[in-house]
Scaffold this active site. Structure first.
Site, mmCIF file in Angstrom:
data_model
loop_
_atom_site.group_PDB
_atom_site.id
_atom_site.type_symbol
_atom_site.label_atom_id
_atom_site.label_comp_id
_atom_site.label_asym_id
_atom_site.label_seq_id
_atom_site.Cartn_x
_atom_site.Cartn_y
_atom_site.Cartn_z
ATOM 1 N N SER A 131 0.864 -1.179 0.000
ATOM 2 C CA SER A 131 0.000 0.000 0.000
ATOM 3 C C SER A 131 0.898 1.225 0.000
ATOM 4 O O SER A 131 2.082 1.148 0.381
ATOM 5 C CB SER A 131 -0.880 0.001 1.253
ATOM 6 O OG SER A 131 -1.468 1.263 1.485
ATOM 7 N N TYR A 144 -1.425 -0.483 10.367
ATOM 8 C CA TYR A 144 -1.456 -0.666 8.918
ATOM 9 C C TYR A 144 -0.182 -0.123 8.276
ATOM 10 O O TYR A 144 0.414 -0.767 7.406
ATOM 11 C CB TYR A 144 -2.684 0.031 8.336
ATOM 12 C CG TYR A 144 -3.047 -0.428 6.946
ATOM 13 C CD1 TYR A 144 -3.612 -1.683 6.737
ATOM 14 C CD2 TYR A 144 -2.838 0.386 5.839
ATOM 15 C CE1 TYR A 144 -3.947 -2.112 5.458
ATOM 16 C CE2 TYR A 144 -3.173 -0.026 4.564
ATOM 17 C CZ TYR A 144 -3.726 -1.280 4.375
ATOM 18 O OH TYR A 144 -4.059 -1.702 3.103
#
Length: 259
Positions: A131, A144
């Site tokens: 990501s 995350y």
């Protein structure tokens, strides 16, 4: 990658980016084994298999399948994962453990199973979906950010370690795009979850658009794949003007803390 059909295994192919990647590879003429924890999500695919990436037994079964049916594998796409996060004093340790167990150790389990096969073949490509959060670290997303940064580091390590065996590794770092990834988010930091859902829903990017960019980059042999303008701009800002980057990130943090 050669012009001949590739044998491709994709995790998390039941929906979202995984499904879009399966479509893109199949459209190109490749053989695709679509896998997902929920077998109903991939049941319509010509080749499909139930695969929970946290299960070593499922990974072993996937390797046995590709060896028996195809005689090997050309591309392993580690796409499956979950969204999550939360401010440091809100998200609990169990949330951190869960996101690392799925997003990092699930990927490591797959590499542990398939790297020996790739080394034996002396060929193959690994595509790890990370990501933008692996490079750019907004407030409220500690778990995350950390797990995706780990995926970036793991991918670079794999690329160096496996190069002499003819095996390459790419890491994918998109910004927010429209997907169902947020459907199952159940973290303690509900304010952060609302922000993330808004960003996903409001993105102009589709999973299909990201998949097309990823496939083109894999064909070129790119090791770091940043498939959209928003992600490229954010990474460039951090690299080129750290003071401005920090100011932007801290304004975003203040907005989150005010919710």
């Amino acid at each position: 990658m050669s012009g001949t059909p590739q044998r491709v295994l994709i995790t998390g192919a039941g929906s979202g980016l995984g499904a879009a990647l399966a479509d893109a590879f199949e459209t190109r003429g490749d053989l695709v084994l679509a896998t997902d924890r929920d077998p109903a999500g991939v049941a319509s695919r010509a080749q499909h298999l139930a695969l929970d990436i946290t299960s070593g037994g499922d990974w072993a079964a996937a390797r046995a399948w590709v060896e028996q049916e195809w005689g090997g594998l050309d591309v392993l796409v580690n796409n499956a994962g979950i969204a999550g996060g939360g401010r440091l004093d809100v998200a609990g340790v169990e949330e951190w453990r869960r996101i690392f167990e799925i997003n990092l150790f699930g990927m490591v389990s797959g590499l542990s199973e398939f790297v020996p096969l790739f080394k034996q073949q002396r060929s193959g490509r690994i595509v790890n979906v990370a990501s933008l959060a692996g490079f750019v670290h907004p407030a409220g997303m500690g778990a995350y950010n950390a797990v995706k940064a780990a995926v970036v580091a793991l991918s670079e390590t794999a690329g160096h370690e496996l190069a002499e065996y003819g095996v390459a590794c790419s890491v994918v770092a998109p910004s927010y795009f429209r997907t169902n990834l947020m459907d199952d988010v159940a973290g303690a930091d509900t304010a952060l979850t609302e922000v993330m859902r808004s960003l996903v829903a409001g993105s102009p990017l589709s999973a299909e658009a990201i998949a097309r960019e990823v496939l083109s980059a894999v064909e070129r042999g790119d090791e770091v794949i940043v498939p959209d303008d928003a992600a490229r701009s954010a990474i460039a800002l951090k690299a080129g003007d750290r003071d401005r980057y920090d100011a932007v990130m801290r304004r975003q943090a203040a907005k989150l803390n005010a919710r």
